[in-house]
Every structure is written in C-alpha cells, then in structure tokens.
Design a protein around this motif. Structure first.
Motif: not given
Length: 575
Positions: A239, A242, A247, A249, A251, A263-266, A295
């Motif tokens: 992963a 950014d 973030e 993300g 993956w 999966v959305k970025p966290l 998630q």
C-alpha cells in the motif's frame, strides 16, 4: 604417517593401546612357563602369570572408568607401579620375564601426562625396582650388574621417549581442533557471503526491473513479484502513501485474488488501525489477530493470514507498507534478505512518488504562470487602456456636459478598481522563479501600459545576485518597484525614470528616481492611505513588515526619489 599416528593414539584410544601392550607383554612370561622343566619353578611361574592375567582382565573389563580415574587422579598410577614391582619381585627381579609388563604404568604416565608424567613415574618406580630386585634375587656377577643397569636405563628412557610422541600428538590434536574451528568459521562466512550475494542478485534484478517500469503500478507489481518469486513467499501486499493528501491507499496484492476488496484511501492517523500505527512509528511487527485497519472488508481479508509488516519510508517521507505472508515461517536469513529488498523497494517507490508529486506541483505552477501572463497581457492591459482613455475623454468634454462627465468618472472608477483586482490576482499567481531578466522585462511592459499613449522608459542598473534571493523577497521587491514606477509614469510629467537594484551579502537596496515635477511627500502619503497596500504608503508598510526601511525624498519642481532597504535574512518573506 602423522595422520595414522593421530588416529591410533587419539586421547580416547590411548588406554586401549596400553591394554594391548599389557596383554602382548605377557608373551615372554607364557614362553618362560612353557620351557620350565622343574615342576616347582613351573608352578611359581604359573601362579605369577595367573595373577598378571587376572589383573589385566580386570583392567580390560573396566577400562573406561579406570581411564577417567587415572586422568582425573594421576596418583592412582602408584597402585599399578606397586603391582608391577610385586610381579618383578616374585618372578626373578632383573631376570623376570615381566619386565616389559612392568613398564605398562610407566607408559601410561608418559602418554597421559607427557614428560612430567614420564619423569614422575620413573622416579617413583626406580626405588620400587631396586626393592623388587633385592627381594627376588642377588646381583653376583658383572653380567648381572650390566643387566640391572640396562633395565634401569629402560625405566627412564622408554617413558621419556614415549612422552615426546604424546606431546606431538597433543599438538596435532590442538592444531586439528583449531583447523576444525577455522573451517567452521570459514563455512559460516561462506554462508554469509552466499546470502549477501543472493541479496545483491535480487537487488540488481529488482533495480533493472524498476528502471524499466513505466508507471507507479508497474513498480508495485515488480516489487511484489520480487518478494514472492525471488524470495519464495506465497503472498504479499503493498500500500502507498499519497504525499499530497497524506492518505494510505493504492492497495495491491500478488498473486492477484478476486476476493481482495476494493479499498478507499484512509488518512494517516493512528486510530485507523495497527498498520497505520506501524507506519507512523516506522516499526515492523507480526500480526496477531488485532484490528489492522478500520475497514471491515479489508481487515477480514487480512485476518485470514499471518503477516510480517514492514513500513516503507524514504528519509523523512513515509512511502507505504509491505505485508508478507509468513504462514510458512520466516528464518533470520530470509528476514534479513526481505528487509534489504524492502529498503530497495522503498527507495524505488518513494522516488517514483516524489517524482509524481514534483511533476504535479510543476504542472500547477506552470498553469498558474500561464494564467497570470494571460491576465497580465490581455485583461490588465485592456483595463489600463480603458482607465487612461476615460481620463482623456473627461479632459476633452465641454464644461457644461456634467452628466456625461459624471458617468465617465464612474466608469473610470470601476475600471480602476477592476485594474487593481487584476493586479492582485497576477501577484497571487506569480510563479516562484522570478529572475532579474523577467523582473526588468515585466516592469518595462507594466510601465508602458500605465502611460499610454505617451512613451515612458525605465533605465535599469542592478548589481549582485538577485536570483539567489528567497522567492518571497523577490516578489516583494517587484511589487515595490512596480508601484514606485507607476507613480513616476502617472504623476511625474517626465518620460523616464531610473531604477537601481543592489544586492549585497545581507541587504537589498532599491532606488527609484525621476526628474519630474515632484510632490509633497506628506500630502502624497496621506492620499495613499485609502489604497490598501498599493501606493507610497503601501511601499512603506511592506518595508517595515520585512524589517527594512523606506524613505521618500521629493519636493515640488525637484523630482522624486524612493529608497528602500531590506534585510535578506530578516523577517518572514511573505509573498
């Protein structure tokens, strides 16, 4: 030859050799028994042989514990020396067929304890030998004396001579142990070198693959391929961070699985799970049924395996995470190789991310530059023309056309306000690389647009390295020079002005002057108070905010001069 001797006389076989010697040394006694003619003498010889045979048998049966006893307690050899003297005394003294048999304990002392042992047993056995001879027989002739002295010499020479091979064999054993230790050490170093060589081969192959990767996704795939294919791990996940949004993300799992969730970025915050904590703390860890990520679908998928988690970072920048399935076990060697590959992967991924981020910033800056120039060259120029065209129209109207004059005055005010707003937008969009050439060219164009239709020239004189100044300071100097030249072009009544810019080691000096009609500085500063940060008052405010000074020198009919002095390493250079 020495190898054969070493094999024969190795420490754990010496006692067996002595046992063999003890049994073979009974052969003279057996031969004597067979040739004895007298029954009485034969019975005595048989009794002596039986005693020697019985003792030898006991020593043979219990050779291991006796061996340890002798080595740990050398004084026990004295018992064997007494027995040997006893056998000699009952079998004829120096005529005894047991002389070689009696040397057995002397050889044992020489073999086990080298020269010191040989001398000790010889000294101990010498009086016992004389006592045995005195009890067994009398020395009557010269031949008897020679035989006695020969055996006595053997008691001393044979143990000492046997001690030296024992020393040699001991040294050989020590050398063999050292060689064995050196061999083991070399083997270990060889294994280490093989591991390092394998790591270098993997890194070399990975580097070649990464150099040919066309995009970030290809870099991720090749990193995962190296971890799984080259290192032999069954599964791996990566992963990425950014850098602009901070973030986690992007993956990606290898080999690809349809069950892997989208999966959305966290955000990079510790409350988003243990993976985020590990990345922020830059610590590796092994998963153990904890909440890895906030998630549900991704956490459920990750919980199906045991992972070794490696944070990826490049200097102070967080790059991402590498998760390796360690269900099959992870040895120290594989972990070391994995960490080396992970460091190389972090370098490749981090460099790619930084290049993308820099390209994005460059694109934004280029677009801002283009917009600023478009505004400056089109809208701003048009507004400048409208303002001065309206001024000309107002001046040409007859005195009785009050209504038209009022409308034109209002239009001029609106155009002037729009002009100021455009200037502010240009300043906000101005790119960082403001060079001295761009500085002079833009000021020339700007002043020309301020005084159309008449011409106005600027004489530039600069010294020092303007391009090395901080970007914010260069922009501030540009704004001050722009306002000072605009005042000269609009109000001086002359057709030229001079701008001198001097950059020293710790200060910047800006000097704008003209030989026009001049003005009263106090009145002019008072009028500029309502023009925000533009005008003479704005120049002074900016200079004070930068930790510098601004001096306005003028009087009616004597021209004007504005001198600004700013520190290079002073207050914050605000753009």
């Amino acid at each position: 030859m020495f190898r054969s001797l070493e094999t024969l006389f190795r420490a754990n076989r010496v006692f067996l050799f002595l046992l063999l010697y003890r049994w073979l040394s009974l052969l003279p006694a057996i031969f004597t028994l067979s040739v004895e003619a007298s029954p009485a003498t034969r019975l005595s010889a048989a009794w002596s042989l039986a005693v020697a045979f019985l003792v030898s048998l006991v020593i043979t049966i219990f050779n291991r514990p006796l061996n340890e006893l002798v080595i740990n307690h050398p004084s026990l050899l004295g018992i064997d020396l007494l027995f040997s003297a006893f056998i000699l005394s009952i079998s004829g003294g120096y005529h005894s067929p047991y002389f070689l048999y009696a040397l057995s304990p002397l050889l044992a002392g020489a073999f086990f304890f080298q020269v010191r042992g040989a001398i000790a047993v010889s000294i101990t056995f010498t009086p016992l030998y004389f006592l045995a001879n005195s009890l067994g027989t009398q020395v009557n002739t010269t031949t008897d004396t020679i035989a006695l002295m020969t055996q006595l010499a053997g008691i001393w020479l044979i143990p000492v001579l046997f001690a030296y091979p024992s020393i040699l064999l001991k040294d050989i054993n020590r050398a063999r142990e050292e060689l064995s230790s050196a061999r083991d050490e070399l083997a270990q170093k060889h294994e280490t070198l093989e591991t390092v060589h394998r790591q270098l081969e993997i890194i070399h192959d990975l580097t070649l693959l990464l150099q040919a990767a066309p995009d970030l996704l290809s870099v991720q795939e090749r990193v995962l391929g190296a971890v799984t294919s080259d290192l032999g791990f069954s599964k791996a996940v990566v992963a990425l961070v950014d850098p602009a949004l901070q973030e986690l993300g992007g993956w990606l799992v290898y080999p690809a699985e349809e069950s892997f969730p989208a999966v959305k970025p966290l955000p990079l915050k510790p409350e988003n799970g243990e993976l985020f904590k590990a990345l922020l703390k830059r610590k590796t860890f092994r998963t153990n049924a904890e909440t890895l990520v906030q998630q549900v679908e991704l956490n459920n998928w990750l919980s199906q395996s045991k992972w070794f988690v490696i944070p990826l970072f490049l200097r102070e920048h967080s790059v991402g995470l590498l998760l390796v399935d360690e269900s099959d076990g992870l040895s120290k060697e594989r972990e070391s190789t994995l960490m080396t590959v992970a460091n190389q992967a972090a370098l490749a991924l981090g460099t790619t991310l930084l290049c993308i981020d820099r390209a994005r910033h460059l694109a934004v800056e280029t677009e801002r530059n283009r917009i600023a120039r478009d505004i400056h060259d089109t809208v701003a120029q048009s507004l400048f023309g409208i303002v001065y065209s309206l001024d000309a129209c107002i001046s040409m109207l007859p005195l009785q056309a009050d209504e038209v004059r009022n409308e034109l005055v209002e239009l001029r005010s609106l155009a002037s306000g729009a002009h100021d707003e455009v200037r502010r937008s240009i300043f906000d969009l101005w790119p960082s690389p403001l060079t001295i050439e761009l500085f002079m060219a833009d000021l020339t164009n700007y002043v020309s647009s301020c005084c159309r239709p008449r011409s106005f020239s600027v004489v530039f004189n600069n010294s020092g390295d303007f391009d090395s100044l901080p970007a914010g300071l260069r922009r501030t100097i540009y704004r001050m020079a722009q306002e000072a030249l605009a005042n000269s072009a609009r109000h001086s009544g002359t057709n030229s002005a001079r701008l001198c810019l001097n950059v020293s080691e710790d200060q910047v000096h800006l000097d704008v002057s003209d030989e026009g009609r001049g003005f009263d500085p106090s009145s002019a500063l008072a009028r500029s108070l309502n023009r925000e940060h533009f005008g003479l008052h704005g120049i002074q405010e900016r200079a004070r905010a930068m930790g510098g000074e601004c001096e306005v020198i003028s009087q009616p009919g004597a021209g004007a001069r504005i001198m600004v002095s700013l520190p290079i390493n002073g207050l914050k250079h605000r753009g």
